[in-house]
Design a protein around this motif. Structure first.
Motif, PDB file in Angstrom:
ATOM      1  N   ALA A 176       0.812  -1.219   0.000  1.00  0.00           N
ATOM      2  CA  ALA A 176       0.000   0.000   0.000  1.00  0.00           C
ATOM      3  C   ALA A 176       0.845   1.268   0.000  1.00  0.00           C
ATOM      4  CB  ALA A 176      -0.928  -0.005   1.211  1.00  0.00           C
ATOM      5  N   ASP A 177       2.075   1.204   0.531  1.00  0.00           N
ATOM      6  CA  ASP A 177       2.876   2.425   0.616  1.00  0.00           C
ATOM      7  C   ASP A 177       3.415   2.886  -0.738  1.00  0.00           C
ATOM      8  OD1 ASP A 177       4.912   0.597   0.154  1.00  0.00           O
ATOM      9  OD2 ASP A 177       5.778   0.745   2.162  1.00  0.00           O
ATOM     10  N   LEU A 179       1.346   3.786  -3.073  1.00  0.00           N
ATOM     11  CA  LEU A 179       0.237   4.559  -3.640  1.00  0.00           C
ATOM     12  C   LEU A 179       0.701   5.893  -4.215  1.00  0.00           C
ATOM     13  CD1 LEU A 179      -2.896   4.045  -3.765  1.00  0.00           C
ATOM     14  CD2 LEU A 179      -3.068   5.637  -1.854  1.00  0.00           C
ATOM     15  N   THR A 186      -5.060   9.107  -2.107  1.00  0.00           N
ATOM     16  CA  THR A 186      -5.579   8.215  -1.067  1.00  0.00           C
ATOM     17  C   THR A 186      -7.065   7.924  -1.257  1.00  0.00           C
ATOM     18  OG1 THR A 186      -5.965  10.140   0.361  1.00  0.00           O
ATOM     19  CG2 THR A 186      -3.885   8.955   0.642  1.00  0.00           C
ATOM     20  N   PHE A 189      -7.836   4.477  -2.465  1.00  0.00           N
ATOM     21  CA  PHE A 189      -7.450   3.334  -1.645  1.00  0.00           C
ATOM     22  C   PHE A 189      -8.633   2.931  -0.757  1.00  0.00           C
ATOM     23  CE2 PHE A 189      -5.105   1.091   1.777  1.00  0.00           C
ATOM     24  CZ  PHE A 189      -4.483   0.140   0.974  1.00  0.00           C
ATOM     25  N   THR A 190      -9.648   2.393  -1.427  1.00  0.00           N
ATOM     26  CA  THR A 190     -10.871   1.940  -0.763  1.00  0.00           C
ATOM     27  C   THR A 190     -11.271   0.603  -1.356  1.00  0.00           C
ATOM     28  OG1 THR A 190     -12.396   2.918  -2.355  1.00  0.00           O
ATOM     29  CG2 THR A 190     -11.609   4.354  -0.576  1.00  0.00           C
ATOM     30  N   VAL A 194      -8.653   0.594  -5.448  1.00  0.00           N
ATOM     31  CA  VAL A 194      -7.493  -0.285  -5.657  1.00  0.00           C
ATOM     32  C   VAL A 194      -7.173  -1.139  -4.436  1.00  0.00           C
ATOM     33  CG1 VAL A 194      -6.512   1.429  -7.239  1.00  0.00           C
ATOM     34  CG2 VAL A 194      -5.736   1.366  -4.854  1.00  0.00           C
ATOM     35  N   GLU A 195      -7.808  -0.863  -3.283  1.00  0.00           N
ATOM     36  CA  GLU A 195      -7.462  -1.573  -2.051  1.00  0.00           C
ATOM     37  C   GLU A 195      -7.893  -3.039  -2.101  1.00  0.00           C
ATOM     38  OE1 GLU A 195      -7.913  -3.394   1.794  1.00  0.00           O
ATOM     39  OE2 GLU A 195      -9.619  -2.793   0.547  1.00  0.00           O
ATOM     40  N   GLN A 199      -3.635  -4.057   0.682  1.00  0.00           N
ATOM     41  CA  GLN A 199      -2.608  -3.842  -0.335  1.00  0.00           C
ATOM     42  C   GLN A 199      -3.241  -3.237  -1.586  1.00  0.00           C
ATOM     43  OE1 GLN A 199       0.760  -6.927  -0.249  1.00  0.00           O
ATOM     44  NE2 GLN A 199      -1.035  -8.190   0.194  1.00  0.00           N
ATOM     45  N   ILE A 200      -2.416  -3.036  -2.605  1.00  0.00           N
ATOM     46  CA  ILE A 200      -2.897  -2.556  -3.901  1.00  0.00           C
ATOM     47  C   ILE A 200      -2.947  -3.743  -4.854  1.00  0.00           C
ATOM     48  CG2 ILE A 200      -2.373  -1.084  -5.897  1.00  0.00           C
ATOM     49  CD1 ILE A 200      -0.740   0.688  -3.932  1.00  0.00           C
ATOM     50  N   ALA A 205      -8.434  -3.571  -9.085  1.00  0.00           N
ATOM     51  CA  ALA A 205      -8.792  -2.199  -9.429  1.00  0.00           C
ATOM     52  C   ALA A 205      -9.452  -2.127 -10.801  1.00  0.00           C
ATOM     53  CB  ALA A 205      -7.546  -1.315  -9.396  1.00  0.00           C
TER      54      ALA A 205
END
Length: 482
Positions: A176-177, A179, A186, A189-190, A194-195, A199-200, A205
Motif C-alpha cells: 500500500a505504501d 500509492l 488516497t 485506496f478503498t 485499488v485496495e 494492499q494494492i 482495481a
C-alpha cells in the motif's frame, strides 16, 4: 459513422515479445477486428525487442518525469501491428523476461513499470495523441489494470473501458505504501478502488472500475465467480456479473496452418493426412525417440506447473508409455518438473523426448508430428494449444475445465457414432481420471479409421478469431458514445 477506434493495452504481443497465450491473443486480435471495421492500435512497453522491431518510429510525446525517469511515447509499425510504444529505458531496457529478473523473481519495480503502462494508456484515452483518440480502451490482465483507475481521476469525456482476465491467478498485488509513487490519491485506496486486503491490486482495481469485464471462455467466466475458481475475487465478480462475459479465444489461422507451415518437415491438410507420417518421423528423430510409425506419440507444449497438471503425466508415465507409446515434451517452468522430465528421458530411452525451454519451431513440430496432445490442466481460462492441435490433426486429451471444456467434444460412444467428437475430456482432474482418458485414447488409436475421423473433425472446426472478433466488436460498439 466513422470506424470505431480501439487502444489495446498489453504487456506482451506476438511475434515480438511472448511468454504465454496473452501475447498470441494481443498479436492476432487486431487483424481480426479490422475485418469488423475496427481500427486498433496496440500500446506496449518499450522492451529492447519491441524497439528493435519498430519500423520508422515517430515521437508523439516527451515525458520529462515518468515514474522515475524520462520517457517518450513512440508510434510505428511492426509487421502487421500498429503500435504505440513507451520508450522508458529506466523501466524497460532489460534483457530476458518482461516480468522476471535473472534470479527468477519479479522485477522489484514491477508496480512502477506497469503503472506506467496504465498511465500512458489513460493519457492517450484523454487525447494525448490527437491523431488517434480511442473510443474504447481494452486492457489485458493485471499489467493494464490501472487504466480505468487513472481515467476515473480525469475530468472530461473518456473512452469506454474493457478489461480481460487471461488468468485470474495473476493479480498484480503490491504494498500500500506505493500509492503515492504510482501517482494515486488516497481517495482510491478503498474497497471500491485499488485496495485489496490492505494492499494494492492492479487486477482488482481494473475489475472494480472497468465498464465491461471479459474473460477468455464462457466456462471460465462461470468458474471465476465461484470461491473455488475466483482466487478471492469471486465476490467482486458476482457483484458485477451483469457486465462479465466469456469470449472464447481463437488462434491465428495463418500462423497455425499445417498446409503452409515452414517449420514442418512436410506440409499437409485435412485431405492429405498421410503426409503427417513424415512429420512424426522428423519429430521422433529430433527428440531421440524410436522411429516407430505405429507408436502412439503423445505431445506436450506447455508451461511446466502444477496448474497445467503435468505432475499427473509424470505420475501416470508408466501407464502412458505402456504398449510402446511415446512422449514428446516442450516446456519450462517449475524446476522440479523440469528435472523430473529430464530424468524420465533417461529412464525411458527412446520413449520420452523433451526440450526444456522455449522453441517456437518445435512447438509447431510437436503439433504436426504428435498423434495426441495432452492438456491436463487443473484450471485453464481458455487454452490455445488444444486449438492448435485440432488445426494440426493431433487429438487433444484435456481436463474438463475452463476453455478446454468449451472447445473439445469428448469422444464418448454417442459423439463418435454421430461424428461430432474432436478429442477426449476427463474429470475430475486427478490421476485416475487422467489414466482412464489415456487408456481410451489408446483403445481408439487401434481403430485407425475412427481416429482419422476425429482428426478430420478437429481440422474442420473453426478455431480462428473470426467469431470472437465479432463478439468483441459488438461489445465495443455497446460502449461507444452516441
Amino acid at each position: 459513422m466513422k470506424p470505431l477506434s480501439v487502444l489495446s493495452v498489453t504487456s506482451e504481443v506476438f511475434p515480438i515479445i511472448k511468454t504465454g497465450g496473452l501475447a498470441d491473443v494481443a498479436g492476432a486480435l487486431p487483424s481480426a477486428l479490422a475485418q469488423e471495421g475496427m481500427t486498433v492500435v496496440t500500446l506496449v512497453p518499450g522492451y529492447p525487442a519491441v524497439l528493435k522491431a519498430l519500423e520508422r518510429p515517430e515521437v508523439l510525446h516527451q515525458y520529462p518525469g515518468f515514474f522515475g525517469g524520462t520517457a517518450r511515447l513512440l508510434s510505428g509499425r511492426a509487421g502487421d501491428l500498429d503500435l504505440f510504444v513507451i520508450d522508458a529505458p529506466h523501466l524497460f531496457e532489460r534483457s530476458g523476461s518482461p516480468y522476471l529478473a535473472s534470479n527468477g523473481r519479479d522485477w522489484p519495480d514491477n508496480a512502477r513499470r506497469f503503472a506506467a503502462l496504465g498511465r500512458a494508456a489513460a493519457d492517450i484515452g484523454q487525447g494525448l495523441t490527437p491523431g488517434f483518440v480511442p473510443d474504447v480502451i481494452h486492457a489485458h490482465d493485471w499489467q493494464a489494470g490501472l487504466v480505468p483507475v487513472y481515467l476515473s481521476l480525469s475530468d472530461g469525456p473518456r473512452p469506454g473501458t474493457v478489461i480481460t482476465i487471461h488468468n485470474i491467478a495473476f493479480q498484480g498485488i503490491f504494498p500500500a505504501d506505493l500509492l503515492f509513487e504510482l501517482g494515486l490519491p488516497t481517495s482510491v485506496f478503498t474497497v471500491d478502488g485499488v485496495e485489496y486486503y490492505g494492499q494494492i491490486s492492479f487486477l482488482k482495481a481494473g475489475l472494480q472500475l472497468a465498464d465491461r469485464i471479459t474473460t477468455v471462455s464462457p466456462t471460465y467466466a462461470k468458474e471465476i465467480q465461484t470461491p473455488e475458481g475466483g482466487m478471492a475475487l469471486d465476490g467482486l465478480l458476482r457483484a458485477r456479473s451483469n457486465i462479465v462475459s466469456g469470449i472464447l479465444n481463437g488462434i491465428d489461422d495463418k500462423v497455425w496452418d499445417p498446409s503452409t507451415d515452414a517449420h514442418l518437415a512436410r506440409p499437409y491438410d485435412r485431405d492429405n493426412l498421410a503426409a503427417r507420417a513424415d512429420n512424426k518421423r522428423a519429430l521422433q528423430e529430433r527428440l531421440g525417440l524410436k522411429p516407430d510409425p505405429e507408436a502412439l506419440l503423445f505431445g506436450v507444449v506447455s508451461r511446466l506447473s502444477e496448474q497445467k497438471g503435468l505432475d499427473l503425466v509424470l505420475a501416470g508415465l508408466s501407464r502412458l508409455l505402456a504398449d510402446g507409446a511415446q512422449l514428446a515434451l516442450l516446456g519450462a517452468g517449475d524446476k522440479a518438473l523440469e528435472d523430473s522430465f529430464q530424468t524420465a528421458r533417461i529412464v525411458y530411452p527412446g520413449q520420452v523426448g523433451c526440450f526444456v525451454g522455449y522453441d517456437e519451431a518445435l512447438a509447431h513440430q510437436i503439433q504436426g508430428g504428435s498423434d495426441a496432445l495432452l492438456v491436463p490442466s487443473r484450471f485453464e481460462p481458455c487454452g490455445l494449444t488444444q486449438l492448435c492441435a485440432m488445426r494440426y490433426g493431433s487429438i487433444p486429451i484435456v481436463a474438463r475445465v475452463g476453455g478446454l471444456a468449451d472447445t473439445i467434444i469428448d469422444a464418448n460412444e454417442m459423439a463418435i457414432a454421430t461424428g461430432a467428437a474432436t478429442g477426449f475430456q476427463f474429470g475430475p482432474v486427478n490421476l485416475g481420471a487422467a489414466l482412464d482418458a489415456f487408456d481410451r485414447a489408446k483403445n481408439l488409436w487401434r481403430d485407425k479409421s475412427a481416429w482419422q475421423r476425429l482428426q478430420e473433425n478437429g481440422m474442420g472446426a473453426d478455431v480462428s478469431w473470426h467469431r470472437a472478433a465479432r463478439q468483441y466488436a459488438n461489445l465495443y460498439r455497446s460502449l461507444r458514445s452516441p
